[in-house]
Design a protein around this motif. Structure first.
Motif, PDB file in Angstrom:
ATOM      1  N   MET A   1      35.063  26.829  84.574  1.00 49.55           N
ATOM      2  CA  MET A   1      33.611  26.864  83.992  1.00 49.55           C
ATOM      3  C   MET A   1      33.001  25.821  84.491  1.00 49.55           C
ATOM      4  O   MET A   1      33.331  24.534  84.290  1.00 49.55           O
ATOM      5  CB  MET A   1      34.271  26.720  82.491  1.00 49.55           C
ATOM      6  CG  MET A   1      33.052  26.905  81.542  1.00 49.55           C
ATOM      7  SD  MET A   1      32.588  28.714  81.524  1.00 49.55           S
ATOM      8  CE  MET A   1      31.197  28.566  80.631  1.00 49.55           C
ATOM      9  N   GLU A   5      26.769  26.921  83.665  1.00 45.66           N
ATOM     10  CA  GLU A   5      26.884  28.285  82.768  1.00 45.66           C
ATOM     11  C   GLU A   5      27.038  28.065  81.284  1.00 45.66           C
ATOM     12  O   GLU A   5      26.717  28.823  80.548  1.00 45.66           O
ATOM     13  CB  GLU A   5      28.050  28.898  83.387  1.00 45.66           C
ATOM     14  CG  GLU A   5      28.400  30.423  82.836  1.00 45.66           C
ATOM     15  CD  GLU A   5      29.287  31.152  83.618  1.00 45.66           C
ATOM     16  OE1 GLU A   5      29.099  31.696  84.891  1.00 45.66           O
ATOM     17  OE2 GLU A   5      30.403  31.620  83.200  1.00 45.66           O
ATOM     18  N   SER A  68      35.066  32.686  80.375  1.00 43.18           N
ATOM     19  CA  SER A  68      34.405  33.388  81.551  1.00 43.18           C
ATOM     20  C   SER A  68      33.497  34.347  81.247  1.00 43.18           C
ATOM     21  O   SER A  68      33.841  34.998  80.637  1.00 43.18           O
ATOM     22  CB  SER A  68      35.476  33.408  82.625  1.00 43.18           C
ATOM     23  OG  SER A  68      34.952  34.627  83.635  1.00 43.18           O
ATOM     24  N   GLN A  70      31.799  36.249  83.108  1.00 46.22           N
ATOM     25  CA  GLN A  70      31.943  37.220  83.952  1.00 46.22           C
ATOM     26  C   GLN A  70      33.004  38.148  83.581  1.00 46.22           C
ATOM     27  O   GLN A  70      32.991  39.330  83.739  1.00 46.22           O
ATOM     28  CB  GLN A  70      31.963  36.853  85.327  1.00 46.22           C
ATOM     29  CG  GLN A  70      31.741  38.031  86.499  1.00 46.22           C
ATOM     30  CD  GLN A  70      32.082  37.587  87.799  1.00 46.22           C
ATOM     31  OE1 GLN A  70      32.624  36.746  88.121  1.00 46.22           O
ATOM     32  NE2 GLN A  70      31.512  38.630  88.637  1.00 46.22           N
TER      33      GLN A  70
END
Lengths: 192, 334
Positions: A1, A5, A68, A70
């Motif tokens: 991470m 983000e 995450s 994604q």
């Protein structure tokens, strides 16, 4: 991470549209390209990206900032991908049946690795038919309507509907044969 | 039973190199309720490996997404002081409503007035004591009596959209620059900024009656736009798409076939900027366009593409007190 983000996700939770735009810029292309490769349909891939990002925005309060992004995005996208795959699957099966009718048994297409190619060719040839013929063919073979229904809809006799189907099938056979002569679609005979 | 597919099948499938039977296997694998974790992991892995070097721009998709989520998308992120102003205005509104319920019997009508104003770049939704609703656009102000006892009369400077609640006995009257609008129950937009030459009324629904100078009156029907030139008293009537004229309340800046000078005035108010026109000769050029959530620079860039102008954004620097002034734009002929 990565901290950047994490920052974006925190901003997203607060309804920051810039953060949302940045996340779109980061992750939409891979999702789009993967969906396109998996579904072979641009419209479907666009729908997947749209559905996924709209849901992310609507549920932005639930986005976790410590996981995450994604993976989270993909979990949402996978449901949409499955839904679209199953919808498109029906039309693939219908096209497969048309191809089975067209190509003789020795060329049975069920194990040929060029199914997508043959299907794309089929669509291309259908598109090249004269307008009325194409309409009759699509209604009969792809939409599964009866000759009677088609004749009523298009305001002519069942005989002429049948005639259009025969002509359409002849045309398709001839086009596929041209491809065979070029050796494009029969290579599997030798490698099997 | 858990369904399995060959190791190389998925990559092959993604490249478009597959048979009908492969398709069936993948379909079954994808829908197997016992294998969802494997499906997720396998496909997630493949997505992360997807090559996007050939993927085109997806900006158009983002625009589509923006349109779809428009309702939950914040109308416009206003600087903090606008929010403060809006909160203050709301507080005034609440106070006036309370006042209306507690003191209405004792006070004669028209004695106390409430006034709302919105800074440039902002917008405000309001509800009046008679439950008439509406929106005030940036730089506009509205004055109304705290109690609507006999008549419902308000004063407007600037632009507002009204959704007037129906009262057969009591007309609702808007006094705007040079023009009075008399209403029974209806929806309409009115733009009456002192800095504009025109006062414009656009009727969405119902009926209104306009009164101008020297007793000039006119009844309007829905879909009509009246442009009233205050100096000369000229009234021009045209048919328009009425919804275009109140789109500002949803965050759309609509410029509908107006001369450049009027368009720039509108942009100036919308973005709370100073626009200086260095060359007047291009000002008659007519312009049309709709902008949503675009920054000022983008709007100017687009305008400069259509109209024969050039623009220059003046660098902003804090003055001696450390205060940063309005953005300043200079418009020149191209």
């Amino acid at each position: 991470m990565i901290p950047v983000e994490q920052r974006l996700l925190t901003d997203l939770r607060e309804g920051d549209q810039k953060a949302f735009e940045e996340l779109f810029a980061r992750y939409s292309r891979q999702l789009f390209q993967f969906s396109l490769n998996f579904l072979k349909s641009k419209e479907a891939a666009e729908d997947i990206v749209q559905e996924t990002f709209v849901r992310i925005w609507d549920n932005r309060m639930q986005v976790r900032t410590d996981g995450s992004f994604q993976a989270y995005l993909f979990t949402i996208a996978l449901n949409a991908i499955r839904k679209h795959f199953n919808r498109l699957s029906k039309s693939k099966e219908i096209r497969f049946n048309v191809l089975t009718d067209l190509l003789d048994e020795t060329a049975a297409p069920d194990e040929r690795n060029d199914f997508q190619f043959v299907m794309d060719k089929l669509d291309e040839f259908i598109a090249a038919m004269p307008e009325t013929r194409r309409a009759v063919f699509v209604k009969k073979k792809l939409e599964g309507k009866s000759l009677r229904e088609i004749a009523d809809e298009m305001n002519f006799t069942t005989k002429s509907a049948e005639y259009h189907i025969t002509q359409a099938m002849k045309f398709l056979k001839a086009e596929f044969e041209k491809l065979q002569i070029k050796g494009i679609i029969f290579y599997y005979l030798f490698i099997r | 039973m858990k369904k399995d597919i060959g190791k190389d099948m998925l990559p092959r499938f993604l490249k478009g190199n597959y048979s009908f039977n492969d398709h069936v296997r993948i379909r079954d694998w994808l829908n197997d309720p016992h294998g969802q974790q494997a499906v997720h992991d396998e496909l997630f892995h493949l997505m992360k490996e997807t090559d996007t070097s050939e993927t085109g721009s997806l900006d158009y998709l983002f625009q589509r997404i923006k349109r779809q989520i428009n309702k939950s998308w914040p109308a416009r992120r206003l600087p903090l002081f606008y929010w403060k102003a809006a909160v203050m205005v709301l507080a005034v509104l609440l106070a006036s409503t309370v006042f209306y319920f507690t003191a209405s019997r004792d006070l004669p009508a028209g004695q106390s007035w409430v006034s709302l104003s919105v800074p440039e770049g902002g917008r405000l939704e309001f509800i009046l004591p008679d439950s008439t609703r509406g929106w005030l656009n940036g730089g506009a102000s509205l004055r109304y009596p705290a109690i609507f006892a006999h008549s419902r009369e308000v004063e407007l400077e600037g632009e507002a959209f009204f959704h007037v609640s129906r009262h057969l006995q009591r007309n609702f009257i808007v006094h705007a620059a040079g023009l009075n609008v008399k209403v029974t129950g209806t929806m309409f937009n009115i733009s009456a900024y002192e800095s504009d030459k025109l006062t414009e009324v656009v009727l969405n629904e119902g009926e209104v009656e306009l009164t101008g100078k020297e007793g000039l009156t006119r009844k309007m029907v829905p879909g009509e736009k009246v442009s009233y030139e205050r100096l000369s008293g000229n009234m021009e009537v045209s048919k328009v798409d009425a919804s275009q004229y109140n789109a500002w309340k949803d965050g759309y800046l609509v410029i509908d076939n107006v001369p450049l000078a009027a368009a720039l005035k509108k942009i100036e108010r919308w973005y709370h900027a100073d626009i200086e026109i260095a060359d007047e000769s291009v000002m008659e050029y007519r312009l049309r366009g709709t902008f949503h959530e675009e920054p000022l620079e983008e709007v100017l860039r687009l305008v400069a593409m259509i109209a024969p102008i050039r623009y220059e954004l003046v660098k902003r620097e804090p003055d001696q007190q450390g205060k940063v002034n309005k953005r300043k734009v200079i418009i020149m002929k191209r």
